[in-house]
Design an enzyme around this catalytic site. Sequence first.
Site, mmCIF file in Angstrom:
data_model
loop_
_atom_site.group_PDB
_atom_site.id
_atom_site.type_symbol
_atom_site.label_atom_id
_atom_site.label_comp_id
_atom_site.label_asym_id
_atom_site.label_seq_id
_atom_site.Cartn_x
_atom_site.Cartn_y
_atom_site.Cartn_z
ATOM 1 N N ASP A 1 -36.126 64.319 65.067
ATOM 2 C CA ASP A 1 -35.859 63.007 65.658
ATOM 3 C C ASP A 1 -35.845 63.168 67.177
ATOM 4 O O ASP A 1 -34.840 62.937 67.823
ATOM 5 C CB ASP A 1 -34.514 62.475 65.141
ATOM 6 N N ILE B 1 -29.722 60.303 75.401
ATOM 7 C CA ILE B 1 -29.471 61.173 74.251
ATOM 8 C C ILE B 1 -29.861 60.452 72.970
ATOM 9 O O ILE B 1 -29.454 59.307 72.749
ATOM 10 C CB ILE B 1 -27.967 61.536 74.191
ATOM 11 N N CYS B 2 -30.633 61.116 72.134
ATOM 12 C CA CYS B 2 -30.998 60.555 70.840
ATOM 13 C C CYS B 2 -30.020 61.105 69.810
ATOM 14 O O CYS B 2 -30.119 62.254 69.389
ATOM 15 C CB CYS B 2 -32.428 60.951 70.487
ATOM 16 N N LEU B 3 -29.048 60.274 69.454
ATOM 17 C CA LEU B 3 -28.007 60.689 68.515
ATOM 18 C C LEU B 3 -27.519 59.447 67.784
ATOM 19 O O LEU B 3 -27.172 58.447 68.422
ATOM 20 C CB LEU B 3 -26.856 61.351 69.304
ATOM 21 N N ASN C 1 -33.757 66.471 72.080
ATOM 22 C CA ASN C 1 -33.139 65.163 71.827
ATOM 23 C C ASN C 1 -32.560 64.516 73.080
ATOM 24 O O ASN C 1 -31.861 63.513 72.988
ATOM 25 C CB ASN C 1 -32.030 65.299 70.776
#
Length: 153
Positions: free
Chosen positions: A122, A85-87, A78
Amino acid sequence: MQRASRLKRELSLLTTEPPPGITCWQNEDQLDDLRAQILGGADTPYEKGIFNLEIVVPERYPFEPPKIRFLTPIYHPNIDSAGRICLDVLKLPPKGAWRPSLNISTLLTSIQLLMAEPNPDDPLMADISSEYKYNKQLFLLNAKEWTEKYASQ
């Protein structure tokens, strides 16, 4: 005005009562340019690593989330090679889950949790994500190697 006083309050809380394994401070005297360090959690491939992050606080904070990225390279599904950052809590709705009631401490804690528990469904890094899903031993080995190479002090 509201942004400055809120940031000062958040920074003083981060100094006096930091979340375990997290430190955060102003970069030089810029109130909207922060740095943070997250210690890799025990029993994760990031254990004993010290990861540096950059936090840029937008003009519209807290109505807009800070931009946070890793400065230390990290092997994670992620987090991409640029440190992005994928959050969900780092993005505004409808796609994200940012709310003005969240703060920098909460975000850093969420990132620390993401490090311990990647979300391969994701991903930002598809190859690392499939490695995590289908060859976890190799993923753990690679993540450990990167931690030793880039995040050891």
